[in-house]
Motif scaffolding. Structure first.
Motif: not given
Length: 411
Positions: A147-159
């Protein structure tokens, strides 16, 4: 390094004052600087074909009882023989965190033994450790999914794509130093940042990725710099003449957007743009706790991060046994207050050239000049580390080679 005392992790942070107070208690543990630690990270490759993906199950089988719970929830996650903990990053990078030691010789010897044990485990599975700060053969791909890595990826993908590159393709070397006595803290904090760009340039190894030249001396650092300045920019800069490390770090932490919000559901994605200060002010359904604050800190990735001690995060992974060289250089620069002062003075003029260091490395003349001076200081301070004769001579020769490369860079 001085570790954080046991605290009540479930205390609700009723307001921003409480959050600031908790950060002030945990971020810098001052005292005599006696311990040094190191964390080594590598990409992992098939020994016969380094371009071949290495999956989660193959890593789990190779690491066996040393597998972290993110890889195998049923494994005991045993430390290596000399105490290093093993973790696996989202792209399948393997990292070991060596216990801090009161002498550099003890740290090097114990860590070398654990690295050898790790290599033997991987070798038996037909796997080898990489030797650079960026996967030179493969494109980014996930291996460990949480869950941490999925959330991280989602936030980073915005940029943009830099976040996935960082998560799945980079490997670093981290050196951990005590914060020092209260009167030393501001200088050690500033020096830990200031020497970063010239040492990043001198030890850059990440110039290839996915089979092609990247155009960067350290594409690893380029990825970090492109992710999100609110969580990756340096906390200190040369403009901070009257810098209070505790106050600066507190502001940084509270102003950073949330990367994830833990819960019982598999989706930990945070609301876009909500900072920890917003959370304390009531932006989410439940108030944060001290445990939430400390977890938030673990999602911030500046080049130097205070964790009670100073975690220097800006170095690329090094080939083979070369990881000992930047470790010893930094230990030498911070072994004596006068050497630390001189290192800060030498690196101060280039202390904000992170982008240039990542792009051009020692081809950037001011960085090469500063690096050569830092190597001279390290060579002068080297006898004070009391290394065994063989390790001392080997390290001195390696630093001299690095100094010669810096000298060539500024001609």
């Amino acid at each position: 390094m001085v570790m954080s005392p046991e605290l009540d992790r479930a205390t609700v942070l009723a307001d921003e004052t409480a959050a600031r107070g908790h950060l002030a208690r945990i971020c810098f543990k001052t005292g005599p600087p006696t311990l040094t630690g190191v964390e080594l990270e590598w990409t992992v490759h098939d020994a016969a074909d380094p371009t071949r993906p290495v999956g989660r199950e193959r890593l789990r089988e190779a690491l066996g009882r040393h597998s972290p719970v993110t890889l195998d929830p049923t494994a005991p996650a045993d430390e290596l023989r000399h105490g290093a903990a093993v973790t696996v990053e989202p792209g399948g990078q393997v990292e070991i965190s060596a216990p801090p030691q009161p002498s550099i010789a003890a740290l090097v010897l114990a860590t070398e033994a654990d690295v050898a044990e790790l290599r033997a485990l991987l070798d038996a599975a037909g796997l080898v450790l990489g030797g650079t700060g960026m996967d030179p053969w493969r494109s980014p791909r996930p291996v460990v999914d949480t869950p941490r890595y999925r959330a991280m990826r989602g936030v980073f993908d915005r940029r943009g794509p830099a976040g996935r590159t960082m998560m799945y393709s980079t490997a670093g070397l981290q050196v951990c130093l005590d914060a020092g006595e209260p009167e030393q803290l501001a200088r050690r904090w500033a020096a830990a940042h200031a020497v970063g760009p010239p040492l990043l340039a001198a030890f850059a190894t990440a110039d290839r990725h996915a089979g092609r030249p990247t155009g960067w001396a350290s594409a690893r650092m380029a990825a970090w710099l492109a992710i999100d300045p609110a969580r990756t920019r340096p906390v200190w800069s040369p403009a901070d003449a009257e810098h209070d490390p505790v106050a600066a770090w507190t502001e940084y932490v509270l102003a950073a957007p949330l990367l994830c919000v833990r819960g019982d559901r598999p989706d930990w994605s945070p609301p876009a743009g909500v900072t920890f200060a917003d959370w304390v002010a009531g932006a989410l359904p439940r108030p944060p706790t001290t445990d939430d604050l400390e977890y938030h800190v673990s999602t911030l990735f500046p080049p130097v991060r205070p964790r009670g001690y100073l975690e220097l995060r800006y170095l690329d992974a090094q080939p083979a046994r070369e990881w000992t060289v930047p470790l010893v250089v930094l230990a030498a620069l911070f072994a004596d207050p006068s050497t630390t002062r001189d290192a800060l003075a030498a690196a101060g003029p280039v202390a904000d050239r992170w982008h240039a260091a990542a792009r051009r490395g020692l081809a950037e003349r001011p960085l090469a000049v500063a690096a050569a001076t830092l190597f001279d200081l390290a060579l002068t301070a080297l006898p004070g580390l009391d290394l065994p004769a063989g390790l001392h001579d080997e390290t001195r020769r390696a630093i001299r080679r690095r100094r010669a490369a810096a000298e060539r860079g500024h001609r």
